[in-house]
Design an enzyme around this catalytic site. Structure first.
Site, PDB file in Angstrom:
ATOM      1  N   GLY A 167      -7.756   9.527  10.148  1.00 48.79           N
ATOM      2  CA  GLY A 167      -7.978   9.588  11.586  1.00 48.79           C
ATOM      3  C   GLY A 167      -9.038  10.589  12.012  1.00 48.79           C
ATOM      4  O   GLY A 167      -9.358  10.691  13.189  1.00 48.79           O
TER       5      GLY A 167
ATOM      6  N   THR B  80      -8.610   3.730  12.472  1.00 48.39           N
ATOM      7  CA  THR B  80      -8.852   4.517  13.686  1.00 48.39           C
ATOM      8  C   THR B  80     -10.240   4.271  14.294  1.00 48.39           C
ATOM      9  O   THR B  80     -10.372   4.125  15.512  1.00 48.39           O
ATOM     10  CB  THR B  80      -8.689   6.022  13.380  1.00 48.39           C
ATOM     11  OG1 THR B  80      -7.404   6.226  12.812  1.00 48.39           O
ATOM     12  CG2 THR B  80      -8.812   6.859  14.638  1.00 48.39           C
TER      13      THR B  80
ATOM     14  N   ALA C 246      -9.412   6.049   4.732  1.00 41.72           N
ATOM     15  CA  ALA C 246      -9.140   7.212   5.580  1.00 41.72           C
ATOM     16  C   ALA C 246     -10.351   8.086   5.850  1.00 41.72           C
ATOM     17  O   ALA C 246     -11.033   8.531   4.940  1.00 41.72           O
ATOM     18  CB  ALA C 246      -8.022   8.064   5.010  1.00 41.72           C
ATOM     19  N   GLY C 247     -10.596   8.320   7.120  1.00 36.69           N
ATOM     20  CA  GLY C 247     -11.597   9.294   7.529  1.00 36.69           C
ATOM     21  C   GLY C 247     -12.980   8.710   7.809  1.00 36.69           C
ATOM     22  O   GLY C 247     -13.866   9.416   8.268  1.00 36.69           O
TER      23      GLY C 247
ATOM     24  N   LYS D   8       0.874  -1.169   0.000  1.00 37.02           N
ATOM     25  CA  LYS D   8       0.000   0.000   0.000  1.00 37.02           C
ATOM     26  C   LYS D   8       0.910   1.217   0.000  1.00 37.02           C
ATOM     27  O   LYS D   8       1.630   1.469   0.976  1.00 37.02           O
ATOM     28  CB  LYS D   8      -0.912   0.006   1.234  1.00 37.02           C
ATOM     29  CG  LYS D   8      -1.861   1.183   1.215  1.00 37.02           C
ATOM     30  CD  LYS D   8      -2.626   1.342   2.508  1.00 37.02           C
ATOM     31  CE  LYS D   8      -3.419   2.644   2.429  1.00 37.02           C
ATOM     32  NZ  LYS D   8      -3.715   3.168   3.752  1.00 37.02           N
TER      33      LYS D   8
END
Lengths: 252, 372
Positions: free
Chosen positions: A156, A205, A182-183, A95
């Site tokens: 995060g 996260t 992400a997010g 990745k």
């Protein structure tokens, strides 16, 4: 089934390994997520310290390991780290993360493209973390990427699908699997991405830092399955007005 | 406005005015501020104020949430490795003061390897090289060779030595150094002159411009701080934060962090002029976490075990363990340290405490491929 770089997966949820409280919690959460692809930061891997090592906690027989280049600030660092991972025996999947800005860890489009070209040429299966830029997604496809991984919002941040308009275009145009990364803060964020037609999502996260990571991993699993199933079933268009569930028209 | 360097930004401020601003924060102002979600350096005078010290539980809640969001449960371990205690400075607060009658020692590469092997076997993968202001650092490749030597085993090497030239920082980076700790000690020029009686460290400007030279040279992580106890700590921390924020914007690829050294007993008679209590230190850490969600906040073994454990749970992210502050101290503990250690636990014990708090001890967070 999800297919990336010639391999098939029944789970469409990829999980990360950072931020957990312990390897045992991480292991349990991975199991609960049903995930078959797990990403690991190569900068955390220490084969000299087996007791503390993340790699030791992952069941290779069931799980495709996806080493990531987190920490790399430019193409040459990312390429170096990817090669270190491959030389460790972690396989040829990578990745690619190139994040020069340590604050929001937003990916550098220029060096990401450069590194993708080089790594693909060198035989890596490159899954690319990128900003949600539809043109860049096509450029990465041309450069030999195996999957594109546009961010939903800063990593995060748990802010959800802030880039949805661009991700919609990426999904529409891509010949590669699109993994929303992400997010994603809640299961419904992940479900939403899947309903839009994303091929998979990556979550770290939101699972690792929840009060109950194992339960949350399961929640994401269910949401991803629900979202995908809904997408496959064909989601109806939203309308401006109310329409009764049991129409009375034509009864008389 | 874009300032050409940090010093010209610093000159826009008057120490006394900032102190007065901090001293006169009204409860209403604080109330309003605490409703916000994101904070900036401009908010620090309020967050660092005595008024805010009455609201630590609220700050703690916010800071703890932010820390979890950005760092999750991970906490990072490092160990200092003192390579020389020779020093040409006369700093009133330091055990290495040139005038102090202590045994001076500069480690050979063999001795350095011995300490390094010990630390490696304990589990450490991040080393902080520390030295007194030994002229050999500027005159030869002693430091550079040490970095290169350690980098063979340790993925992450930081330095805490005198301010270097940009060229030396460049050589340090090439040898494998990724981090710098360079504390201004105090941003109050008057106090600075009083406590730095002699030696090159008297040069306030050379030191304050160090982080800019280092960032230009490609050092990736820079740690800021003041020596708590020299001057009004609330004002001093504001300026350290201003410094860090300046570097962050100017050198956007540089990561920043803070350390919070409190003056500890040492060989010498200097007494801190300002008392910094535990709750003050806690407030500093909370305030900085709110303003810099992604910054590394670093603890040393100067602080007591229980207090350190608590700070790590709330907002601190990096910690040393089992430290020795004398050159060669890990292999032979006969020389005197720079300061006394408060937390005498072994690294394994510190790691156990981190785990017990539901946190994940990370020894290695860097890769050889990321340096040089």
């Amino acid at each position: 089934m999800l297919q990336i770089a010639g391999r098939k997966f029944s789970s469409r949820l990829i999980v990360g390994t950072g931020k957990f409280s312990s390897n045992s919690v991480m292991k349990e959460a991975i199991n609960a997520s049903g995930s078959e692809i797990v990403t690991v930061a190569l900068r955390r891997v220490d084969l000299d310290n087996t007791q503390e090592d993340i790699i030791e906690a992952i069941d290779f027989s069931r799980i495709q390991i996806l080493p990531n280049t987190s920490g790399a600030q430019n193409a040459s660092e990312a390429i170096k780290i990817a090669n270190i991972g491959r030389n460790m025996g972690l396989g040829n999947w990578v990745k690619l993360e190139v994040t020069p800005d340590p604050w929001y860890l937003l990916p550098d489009p220029i060096d990401t493209l450069k590194a993708t070209e080089k790594l693909a040429k060198d035989g890596f299966a490159v899954l690319v973390y990128m900003n949600a830029d539809p043109v860049l997604a096509k450029r990465l496809e041309d450069a030999g990427a195996e999957a594109v991984m546009p961010l939903a919002s800063p990593i995060g941040s748990a802010r959800g699908m802030k880039t949805k308009e661009m991700i919609r275009i990426i999904i529409e145009n891509s010949n590669l699997p699109v993994v929303v990364d992400a997010g994603l803060g809640s299961p419904s964020d992940a479900g939403y991405a899947m309903e839009m037609g994303a091929d998979a999502v990556l979550v770290n996260t939101a699972i690792a830092t929840s009060d109950n990571p194992v339960k949350m991993a399961k929640a994401f699993k269910l949401a991803v399955e629900a979202g995908r199933t809904g997408y496959e079933a064909g989601i109806i268009a939203s309308k401006e007005h109310a329409y009764a569930s049991s129409p009375e028209k034509g009864i008389i | 406005m874009r300032y050409k360097n940090f010093l010209s930004l610093l000159e826009q401020y008057r120490w006394e005015k900032v102190s007065a601003k901090i001293a006169n924060v009204k409860p209403d102002t604080l109330d309003k501020l605490l409703k916000k979600e994101n904070f900036s350096v401009g908010d620090l005078p309020i967050l660092l104020s005595q008024t805010a010290s009455a609201r630590l539980p609220e700050l703690e809640k916010k800071a703890s949430r932010i820390t979890t969001q950005y760092f999750g449960k991970a906490r990072f371990l490092y160990a200092p490795l003192y390579i020389t205690n020779r020093c040409i400075n006369r700093c009133v607060y330091c055990g290495f003061n040139k005038n102090n009658k202590i045994e001076r020692k500069r480690l050979s590469s063999k001795e350095i390897s011995k300490d390094a092997d010990y630390l490696y076997n304990q589990g450490f993968r991040h080393i902080l090289i520390v030295s007194g202001e030994d002229p050999i650092v500027m005159k030869s490749d002693y430091l550079i060779d040490t970095i290169a030597l350690l980098h063979k085993k340790f993925p992450s090497i930081s330095i805490e030595v005198q301010p270097l030239t940009e060229n030396l920082y460049r050589k340090a980076v090439a040898a494998g150094c990724d981090g710098l700790s360079l504390y201004q000690e105090t941003y109050n020029k008057k106090v600075y002159k009083i406590v730095h009686i002699g030696g090159p460290k008297r040069d306030f400007r050379w030191r304050i411009e160090g982080p800019e030279r280092a960032a230009k040279a490609g050092i990736k992580k820079i740690n800021f701080g003041v020596l708590l106890g020299l001057a009004d700590f609330r004002t001093d921390i504001f300026f350290a934060a201003l410094h860090a924020a300046f570097i962050r914007k100017r050198f956007w690829k540089t990561q920043i962090g803070f350390s919070f050294p409190r003056i500890r007993p040492f060989v010498g008679s200097y007494q801190p002029t300002v008392e910094v209590k535990d709750r003050d230190l806690l407030q500093i850490i909370l305030a900085l976490r709110l303003v810099f969600p992604q910054a590394f906040l670093v603890l040393s073994t100067r602080e007591r075990a229980g207090f350190r454990d608590k700070l790590l749970q709330i907002a601190a992210t990096n910690t040393s363990a089992g430290s020795k502050t004398n050159p060669g101290g890990y292999s032979d503990d006969s020389t005197t340290g720079q300061f006394d250690i408060s937390d005498n636990r072994t690294p394994a014990e510190v790691v156990r405490a981190i785990r017990a708090a539901g946190l994940y001890p990370v020894w290695k967070d860097w890769d050889i491929g990321l340096a040089g």
